[in-house]
Design a protein around this motif. Sequence first.
Motif, PDB file in Angstrom:
ATOM      1  N   GLY A 367       0.843  -1.211   0.000  1.00 28.22           N
ATOM      2  CA  GLY A 367       0.000   0.000   0.000  1.00 28.22           C
ATOM      3  C   GLY A 367       0.868   1.247   0.000  1.00 28.22           C
ATOM      4  N   VAL A 368       0.506   2.158  -0.883  1.00 29.08           N
ATOM      5  CA  VAL A 368       1.340   3.330  -1.116  1.00 29.08           C
ATOM      6  C   VAL A 368       1.622   4.122   0.157  1.00 29.08           C
ATOM      7  CG1 VAL A 368       1.408   5.527  -2.342  1.00 29.08           C
ATOM      8  CG2 VAL A 368       0.539   3.494  -3.475  1.00 29.08           C
ATOM      9  N   LYS A 369       0.592   4.269   1.005  1.00 22.69           N
ATOM     10  CA  LYS A 369       0.811   5.145   2.163  1.00 22.69           C
ATOM     11  C   LYS A 369       1.938   4.626   3.067  1.00 22.69           C
ATOM     12  CE  LYS A 369      -2.897   3.230   4.895  1.00 22.69           C
ATOM     13  NZ  LYS A 369      -4.225   2.906   4.452  1.00 22.69           N
ATOM     14  N   PHE A 384       9.258   1.909  -4.377  1.00 20.80           N
ATOM     15  CA  PHE A 384       8.514   1.291  -5.472  1.00 20.80           C
ATOM     16  C   PHE A 384       7.899  -0.009  -5.019  1.00 20.80           C
ATOM     17  CE2 PHE A 384      10.425   4.235  -8.409  1.00 20.80           C
ATOM     18  CZ  PHE A 384       9.478   4.315  -9.419  1.00 20.80           C
ATOM     19  N   GLU A 385       6.672  -0.250  -5.445  1.00 18.39           N
ATOM     20  CA  GLU A 385       6.095  -1.579  -5.310  1.00 18.39           C
ATOM     21  C   GLU A 385       6.447  -2.323  -6.600  1.00 18.39           C
ATOM     22  OE1 GLU A 385       2.301  -1.902  -2.722  1.00 18.39           O
ATOM     23  OE2 GLU A 385       1.842  -0.410  -4.232  1.00 18.39           O
ATOM     24  N   ALA A 386       6.558  -3.650  -6.505  1.00 17.59           N
ATOM     25  CA  ALA A 386       6.900  -4.447  -7.684  1.00 17.59           C
ATOM     26  C   ALA A 386       5.891  -4.185  -8.808  1.00 17.59           C
ATOM     27  CB  ALA A 386       6.930  -5.920  -7.320  1.00 17.59           C
ATOM     28  N   ASN A 387       4.639  -3.849  -8.430  1.00 20.63           N
ATOM     29  CA  ASN A 387       3.598  -3.629  -9.434  1.00 20.63           C
ATOM     30  C   ASN A 387       3.764  -2.331 -10.226  1.00 20.63           C
ATOM     31  OD1 ASN A 387       2.598  -1.495  -7.850  1.00 20.63           O
ATOM     32  ND2 ASN A 387       1.115  -2.793  -6.803  1.00 20.63           N
ATOM     33  N   GLY A 388       4.809  -1.564  -9.930  1.00 23.98           N
ATOM     34  CA  GLY A 388       5.121  -0.406 -10.754  1.00 23.98           C
ATOM     35  C   GLY A 388       4.698   0.935 -10.181  1.00 23.98           C
ATOM     36  N   VAL A 509       2.370 -15.155   2.963  1.00 26.09           N
ATOM     37  CA  VAL A 509       0.922 -15.227   2.782  1.00 26.09           C
ATOM     38  C   VAL A 509       0.301 -13.993   3.421  1.00 26.09           C
ATOM     39  CG1 VAL A 509      -1.123 -16.527   3.494  1.00 26.09           C
ATOM     40  CG2 VAL A 509       0.970 -17.751   2.876  1.00 26.09           C
ATOM     41  N   ARG A 510      -0.586 -13.316   2.699  1.00 23.70           N
ATOM     42  CA  ARG A 510      -1.273 -12.165   3.302  1.00 23.70           C
ATOM     43  C   ARG A 510      -2.687 -12.044   2.733  1.00 23.70           C
ATOM     44  NH1 ARG A 510      -1.301  -8.229  -0.662  1.00 23.70           N
ATOM     45  NH2 ARG A 510      -2.107  -6.620   0.694  1.00 23.70           N
ATOM     46  N   PRO A 511      -3.598 -11.502   3.559  1.00 22.38           N
ATOM     47  CA  PRO A 511      -4.936 -11.274   3.020  1.00 22.38           C
ATOM     48  C   PRO A 511      -4.885 -10.058   2.093  1.00 22.38           C
ATOM     49  CG  PRO A 511      -4.795 -10.447   5.277  1.00 22.38           C
ATOM     50  CD  PRO A 511      -3.461 -11.063   4.965  1.00 22.38           C
ATOM     51  N   SER A 512      -5.572 -10.122   0.970  1.00 22.85           N
ATOM     52  CA  SER A 512      -5.616  -8.975   0.065  1.00 22.85           C
ATOM     53  C   SER A 512      -6.371  -7.824   0.727  1.00 22.85           C
ATOM     54  CB  SER A 512      -6.324  -9.373  -1.222  1.00 22.85           C
ATOM     55  OG  SER A 512      -6.796  -8.222  -1.886  1.00 22.85           O
ATOM     56  N   GLY A 513      -5.984  -6.616   0.388  1.00 21.61           N
ATOM     57  CA  GLY A 513      -6.713  -5.446   0.880  1.00 21.61           C
ATOM     58  C   GLY A 513      -7.756  -4.992  -0.128  1.00 21.61           C
ATOM     59  N   THR A 514      -7.773  -5.568  -1.305  1.00 17.05           N
ATOM     60  CA  THR A 514      -8.676  -5.072  -2.348  1.00 17.05           C
ATOM     61  C   THR A 514      -9.620  -6.137  -2.898  1.00 17.05           C
ATOM     62  OG1 THR A 514      -7.120  -5.590  -4.115  1.00 17.05           O
ATOM     63  CG2 THR A 514      -6.943  -3.403  -3.141  1.00 17.05           C
ATOM     64  N   GLU A 515      -9.354  -7.395  -2.599  1.00 17.59           N
ATOM     65  CA  GLU A 515     -10.169  -8.489  -3.124  1.00 17.59           C
ATOM     66  C   GLU A 515     -10.426  -9.477  -2.006  1.00 17.59           C
ATOM     67  OE1 GLU A 515      -9.410 -10.729  -7.051  1.00 17.59           O
ATOM     68  OE2 GLU A 515      -7.623  -9.545  -6.732  1.00 17.59           O
ATOM     69  N   VAL A 518      -6.911 -14.584  -0.260  1.00 18.55           N
ATOM     70  CA  VAL A 518      -5.607 -14.557   0.411  1.00 18.55           C
ATOM     71  C   VAL A 518      -4.575 -14.716  -0.698  1.00 18.55           C
ATOM     72  CG1 VAL A 518      -4.086 -15.900   1.907  1.00 18.55           C
ATOM     73  CG2 VAL A 518      -6.423 -15.434   2.618  1.00 18.55           C
ATOM     74  N   ARG A 519      -3.499 -13.938  -0.634  1.00 22.92           N
ATOM     75  CA  ARG A 519      -2.480 -14.040  -1.681  1.00 22.92           C
ATOM     76  C   ARG A 519      -1.264 -14.803  -1.167  1.00 22.92           C
ATOM     77  NH1 ARG A 519      -4.629 -10.819  -5.474  1.00 22.92           N
ATOM     78  NH2 ARG A 519      -5.403  -8.767  -4.861  1.00 22.92           N
ATOM     79  N   VAL A 520      -0.731 -15.650  -2.035  1.00 25.59           N
ATOM     80  CA  VAL A 520       0.473 -16.413  -1.701  1.00 25.59           C
ATOM     81  C   VAL A 520       1.554 -16.018  -2.700  1.00 25.59           C
ATOM     82  CG1 VAL A 520       1.487 -18.720  -1.656  1.00 25.59           C
ATOM     83  CG2 VAL A 520      -0.835 -18.360  -0.796  1.00 25.59           C
TER      84      VAL A 520
HETATM   85  C1  16G Z   1      -3.881  -0.914  -3.863  1.00 22.87           C
HETATM   86  C2  16G Z   1      -2.712  -0.078  -3.452  1.00 22.87           C
HETATM   87  C3  16G Z   1      -1.427  -0.644  -4.009  1.00 22.87           C
HETATM   88  C4  16G Z   1      -1.276  -2.085  -3.591  1.00 22.87           C
HETATM   89  C5  16G Z   1      -2.505  -2.891  -3.946  1.00 22.87           C
HETATM   90  C6  16G Z   1      -2.414  -4.250  -3.298  1.00 22.87           C
HETATM   91  C7  16G Z   1      -2.708   2.339  -3.113  1.00 22.87           C
HETATM   92  C8  16G Z   1      -3.000   3.668  -3.717  1.00 22.87           C
HETATM   93  N1  16G Z   1      -2.888   1.296  -3.918  1.00 22.87           N
HETATM   94  O1  16G Z   1      -4.065  -0.874  -5.257  1.00 22.87           O
HETATM   95  O2  16G Z   1      -0.374   0.121  -3.514  1.00 22.87           O
HETATM   96  O3  16G Z   1      -0.161  -2.669  -4.200  1.00 22.87           O
HETATM   97  O4  16G Z   1      -3.653  -2.241  -3.442  1.00 22.87           O
HETATM   98  O5  16G Z   1      -3.582  -4.956  -3.480  1.00 22.87           O
HETATM   99  O6  16G Z   1      -2.336   2.233  -1.965  1.00 22.87           O
HETATM  100  P1  16G Z   1      -3.915  -6.250  -2.606  1.00 22.87           P
HETATM  101  O7  16G Z   1      -3.982  -5.838  -1.164  1.00 22.87           O
HETATM  102  O8  16G Z   1      -5.190  -6.731  -3.170  1.00 22.87           O
HETATM  103  O9  16G Z   1      -2.791  -7.221  -2.843  1.00 22.87           O
END
Ligand code: 16G
Length: 557
Positions: A367-369, A384-388, A509-515, A518-520
């Motif tokens: 997460g960017v913050k 940088f996050e690996a995702n660019g 292993v971590r729970p996704s913050g957006t979906e 769980v991501r591995v």
């Molecule tokens: C969000 C985050 C990004 C992170 C991604 C991970 C911001 C603005 N964006 O897109 O930084 O890499 O979530 O997603 O913070 P995940 O928690 O589903 O793996």
Amino acid sequence: MSGPPVSIRGHFPHKEIEHYSSLHPKARHLQFSYGTAGFRTLGVVLDSVLFRVGVLAALRSKKLDGKTVGVMITASHNPEEDNGVKLVDPRGEMLEAAWEAHATNLANASNEDFSDVLYDFVRDSRIDMSKPSRVVYARDTRPTGESLVKALEDGLKAIGAEGRDAGITTTPVLHYLVRAINTKGTKEEYGEDSEDGYFQKMSEAFRKLVSGRPRIPPLVIDCANGVGAPIAKKLAEYLGETLPFVLYNTDTTTPGGLNNNCGADYVKTQQKPPPSLNGVLQKGQRACSLDGDADRLMYYFIDERNYFLMLDGDKIATLVAAFIVDLVRLAGLAEQVKVGVVQTAYANGASTKYLADKLPVRCTPTGVKHLHHAAEQFNIGVYFEANGHGTVLFSPSTLEKLEKHEPSTPAQSTALRHLNNLTQLVNQTVGDALSDMLLVEVVLAHKAYSAIEWNSLYTDLPNRLVKVHVPNRNAFKTEDAERRLVSPRGLQKKIDDLCKRYDGGRSFVRPSGTEDVVRVYAEAVLRSQADELAFRVAGMVYDEAGGDPHRRPKEYY
Ligand code: 16G
Ligand code: MG
């Protein structure tokens, strides 16, 4: 004796709030949450959220003494039917974490309660309603954006805030505008508060940085059929021949095109170029992809053997950090200006190893913050996050040092000039695909590197990312910047034992913050081993979480 009844300062516009709120009712069954990237879901269900975000942004501005607050309407790399919204604080950074909970509360209040919940919030947060309120907002090219802007504007009207519509633009431009507006006329003035000001600042710095270098060959840019397209077109005009672009996926009007089989997220997750570039790329030619709101960047190329090679956020971070460290040393500032890098657990182990030999490297949660705050701890922080997604932050005292330092040799003076130009080139408010792209091009030009040489700085360890659908992802809790699980108990030990059996094995292993998954992640020296490790860990996660054995995905060993 009790004091006077607790009341708020200034006038609370009950009537206006009730009137406008009734135009944007919340559907009873919907629940919203302000997550890592703000609110994000299907665009058509966001009307009430946008109205309430307008109200909240207006109040945030009052709370901050009338400073301008930003609102960006986008769902980034998500499919076109999604949309979202996030708030931007006055220095162009993400909304203060404590207010994320307020945003969630307000978004979920029932229609009947909204006005009361809001009143209590204003009172408890001690917001002075007599203060001015200013909000600047923008949206990406999504079809639902236009009506969502209207809902947001109604929120501003309800509070009587002054709104400024920045139109259709990228997330990084909006962040730039917020900082530029709030620093106008101060000694930290960030630039002219317009899109033109953004382009001027960046393109001028770029021209200075590459002047006298050999002509740069054309760069192919995949614009994800999103807002990056019109903005890259404008940037091309400012850059002229200094950096010729060949733009692809610039169609922002055909329905369904946005992020579809293109864009930075597609390239990173599919580990291949967008099909629309098949046959376009010459061997060794540099190409890059933006995401739907142009705050992520992926570079790539096709090598001599016709293999696709990706230059992701880790590759960008290493290229840029090594360049800056050199310049700082050449400028004679190595003792006074410390450069550091911030990554997440997703950073390829080979990149971390390469960097750690040269400079301090920190790891933060995703997460960017988190990355942004950690990077602020360095004099110059590259994150940088690996995702660019990423940028470079120069601390205020470093900016001052760079400005005042008296170089003692011509070589020092040149390096210092480059550093000062870099501070103008980089969008320091947030990751910015276009600014990062210019930064990469500067380094390549200075080092006389082709994509092939850049890629050969280190070799990525093969890695694999797997999504696991579990009944309750909140049962998974992590520590140590998400690198270790604390719950479910005992699972981390099993992962550790398994990793030991693979050469260079690492997995987390971590729970996704957006979906709701769980991501591995797993990496190892050999591709087959990285895959096997990832799927074995995924299988353990699935079983541990009580997944239905009959539905256990086959590829989980
Ligand atoms: C969000 C985050 C990004 C992170 C991604 C991970 C911001 C603005 N964006 O897109 O930084 O890499 O979530 O997603 O913070 P995940 O928690 O589903 O793996
Ligand atoms: Mg994005």
